[in-house]
Design a protein around this motif. Structure first.
Motif, short mmCIF file in Angstrom:
data_model
loop_
_atom_site.label_atom_id
_atom_site.label_comp_id
_atom_site.label_asym_id
_atom_site.label_seq_id
_atom_site.Cartn_x
_atom_site.Cartn_y
_atom_site.Cartn_z
N HIS A 121 0.85 -1.19 0.00
CA HIS A 121 0.00 0.00 0.00
C HIS A 121 0.89 1.25 0.00
O HIS A 121 1.98 1.27 0.56
CB HIS A 121 -0.95 0.00 1.20
N GLU A 122 0.39 2.28 -0.65
CA GLU A 122 1.16 3.52 -0.82
C GLU A 122 0.25 4.70 -0.52
O GLU A 122 -0.94 4.66 -0.89
CB GLU A 122 1.67 3.58 -2.27
N PRO A 123 0.75 5.76 0.14
CA PRO A 123 2.13 6.03 0.55
C PRO A 123 2.64 5.00 1.56
O PRO A 123 1.89 4.51 2.39
CB PRO A 123 2.04 7.42 1.19
N CYS A 124 3.94 4.74 1.47
CA CYS A 124 4.53 3.71 2.31
C CYS A 124 5.98 4.06 2.62
O CYS A 124 6.55 5.00 2.07
CB CYS A 124 4.48 2.37 1.60
N TYR A 125 6.55 3.28 3.52
CA TYR A 125 7.95 3.43 3.89
C TYR A 125 8.84 3.33 2.64
O TYR A 125 8.61 2.48 1.77
CB TYR A 125 8.32 2.34 4.89
N VAL A 126 9.83 4.19 2.57
CA VAL A 126 10.61 4.36 1.34
C VAL A 126 11.37 3.10 0.91
O VAL A 126 11.72 2.97 -0.26
CB VAL A 126 11.61 5.53 1.48
N SER A 127 11.62 2.17 1.81
CA SER A 127 12.44 1.01 1.46
C SER A 127 11.68 -0.11 0.77
O SER A 127 12.30 -1.02 0.20
CB SER A 127 13.10 0.43 2.73
N TYR A 128 10.37 -0.10 0.83
CA TYR A 128 9.62 -1.27 0.37
C TYR A 128 9.84 -1.56 -1.12
O TYR A 128 10.22 -2.67 -1.50
CB TYR A 128 8.14 -1.11 0.67
N LEU A 170 2.44 -5.36 4.31
CA LEU A 170 1.61 -4.46 5.11
C LEU A 170 2.47 -3.74 6.13
O LEU A 170 3.43 -4.30 6.66
CB LEU A 170 0.52 -5.24 5.84
N ASN A 171 2.10 -2.50 6.43
CA ASN A 171 2.77 -1.74 7.49
C ASN A 171 1.71 -0.91 8.21
O ASN A 171 1.38 0.19 7.80
CB ASN A 171 3.86 -0.84 6.90
N PHE A 172 1.18 -1.49 9.28
CA PHE A 172 0.20 -0.78 10.11
C PHE A 172 0.53 -0.99 11.57
O PHE A 172 0.74 -2.13 11.98
CB PHE A 172 -1.23 -1.29 9.80
N PRO A 173 0.55 0.11 12.36
CA PRO A 173 0.45 1.51 11.95
C PRO A 173 1.51 1.86 10.90
O PRO A 173 2.58 1.28 10.87
CB PRO A 173 0.69 2.28 13.24
N CYS A 174 1.14 2.85 10.07
CA CYS A 174 1.89 3.09 8.84
C CYS A 174 2.80 4.31 8.93
O CYS A 174 2.43 5.35 9.47
CB CYS A 174 0.89 3.30 7.70
N ASN A 175 3.99 4.14 8.39
CA ASN A 175 4.88 5.25 8.08
C ASN A 175 4.73 5.48 6.56
O ASN A 175 5.01 4.56 5.79
CB ASN A 175 6.33 4.86 8.41
N PRO A 176 4.22 6.64 6.11
CA PRO A 176 4.25 7.97 6.74
C PRO A 176 2.92 8.51 7.25
O PRO A 176 2.88 9.64 7.73
CB PRO A 176 4.69 8.84 5.57
N THR A 177 1.83 7.77 7.13
CA THR A 177 0.51 8.37 7.34
C THR A 177 -0.04 8.21 8.74
O THR A 177 -0.99 8.90 9.11
CB THR A 177 -0.50 7.76 6.35
N GLY A 178 0.51 7.28 9.52
CA GLY A 178 -0.06 6.98 10.83
C GLY A 178 -1.31 6.14 10.75
O GLY A 178 -1.99 5.93 11.76
#
Length: 390
Positions: A121-128, A170-178
């Protein structure tokens, strides 16, 4: 000599991190208030540092098992069972890594063949996306929207699944959106993953930092998901241990074994001193986490209100320590806004497109800095917005 031709094609074409590129510019400025770097402003609690000192004083300076210290793996399994309701065998289903970043790399390299698609999912952490490319996969972004509070919906995910889809990140809670996910939406996503036989990499590094008494649900805890999930976590955010570079992955034994093959040849083992400190963090660090969480929540409430008062729409995130305000009403692009704010008001935030194309029109602000600094920064942002609209 033509140097460029000697760089691997898939590496040459990867862009440099948008965050690091921007902070190279920030580094040239003086007396900047930074709302940019995603790092706790708290020092690692003393009792954790003391455990590391004790470890060094007692000569614990040798290699550990490739998988990591048995004591740490046992502590991790207790912690994950208690907080995430997923059980793992510390002997065969946990691997200690050099931060969560290494764990992500190991997992991707262990499961991807060239051309396999990885959904995220995007926006997402820059490394993905770069991590997928470096593992010879194809990164497929699934845009999320401010109207949905940047949650990933099963409907949006389904529209991007193809016969080549193999992994969901998946990244939740998410960087950069919270952003965080509801149990109901995760259940729909889990069903899609089962139906399409997807492996799930769930990066839950911010899971302890949730607010408003929100329930954090790990997709790995849902029926049918443990056997297809790599649960990724670490100590950087909740325990303020960024520089210790210690993380872990929990997964079924067949997956951990494949990841360990890469880890043992590329890394060997994680830092011994950091592993000893991590045991102390898990066993006795809950009070420090609670204290930091309360302070972050107080800062979040202030900065979200301040942005909305300026007419810059900002949803109230339930997790992590970032906000993602919409700055499009200023008539500036994300980069123009960030560079102008830095140049004219000495405040640093990160342009939204650093986290993917769907971040245009937004900036990321990190509230892992003191409330006094945040207040000064918001006064300056208010001045900049007023001047921009003239």
């Amino acid at each position: 000599m033509t140097f460029n031709k000697h760089i691997a094609n898939h590496i040459r074409d990867i862009p440099k991190s948008g965050i690091r590129e921007f902070f190279d510019i920030v580094a040239q400025e003086k007396e900047v208030i930074s709302l940019g770097v995603g790092e706790p402003d708290f020092d690692t609690p003393w009792h954790i540092r003391e455990a590391a000192i004790y470890s060094l004083e007692h000569g614990r300076t040798h290699y550990t098992s490739n998988l990591g210290l048995p004591e740490l793996r046992a502590s991790i399994c207790k912690y994950v069972q208690k907080h995430f309701h997923v059980g793992y065998d510390p002997r065969t289903e946990v691997i200690i890594t050099v931060g969560v970043s290494e764990a992500i790399d190991l997992a991707l390299r262990a499961v991807l063949n060239p051309g396999d698609e990885v959904l995220y999912h995007e926006p997402c952490y820059v490394s993905y996306s770069p991590s997928v490319v470096m593992a010879h996969g194809k990164a497929v972004a699934v845009p999320t929207r401010a109207e949905d509070q940047f949650r990933l919906t099963a409907e949006a995910l389904a529209a991007h699944i193809t016969p080549r889809s193999k992994v969901l990140m998946l990244n939740f809670p998410c960087n950069p959106t919270g952003a965080t996910q509801t149990r109901a939406e995760l259940e729909k996503i889990a069903r899609l993953c089962i139906d399409h036989d997807l492996i799930v990499l769930t990066d839950e590094i911010y899971s302890e930092l949730t607010y408003d008494n929100a329930e954090h649900v790990s997709i790995a805890s849902l029926p049918g998901m443990r056997e297809r999930c790599v649960f990724l976590h670490g100590f950087s955010k909740a325990f303020a241990m960024t520089g210790w570079r210690i993380g872990y992955a929990c997964a079924p034994g067949w997956l951990t074994d494949a990841m360990m093959k890469i880890h043992q040849y590329a890394i060997l083992c994680a830092n011994t001193t950091s592993q000893d400190a991590a045991i102390e963090a898990l066993e006795h660090g809950a009070h420090g986490v609670d204290s930091m969480r309360r302070e972050y929540e107080h800062r979040r409430n202030y900065i979200v209100r301040a942005f909305n008062d300026l007419g810059l729409s900002c949803h109230k995130p339930v997790g992590a320590f970032y906000i993602f305000p919409n700055i499009s009403s200023t008539g500036l692009t994300s980069r123009e806004f960030s560079l102008g704010l830095l140049e004219k008001k000495k405040v640093a935030c990160v342009p939204g497109p650093a986290f993917g194309a769907s971040g245009e029109g937004f900036v990321r602000c990190c509230y892992a800095t003191s409330l006094d600094q945040i207040k000064v920064a918001m006064d300056r942002i208010g001045e900049f917005v007023a001047e921009s609209k003239k």
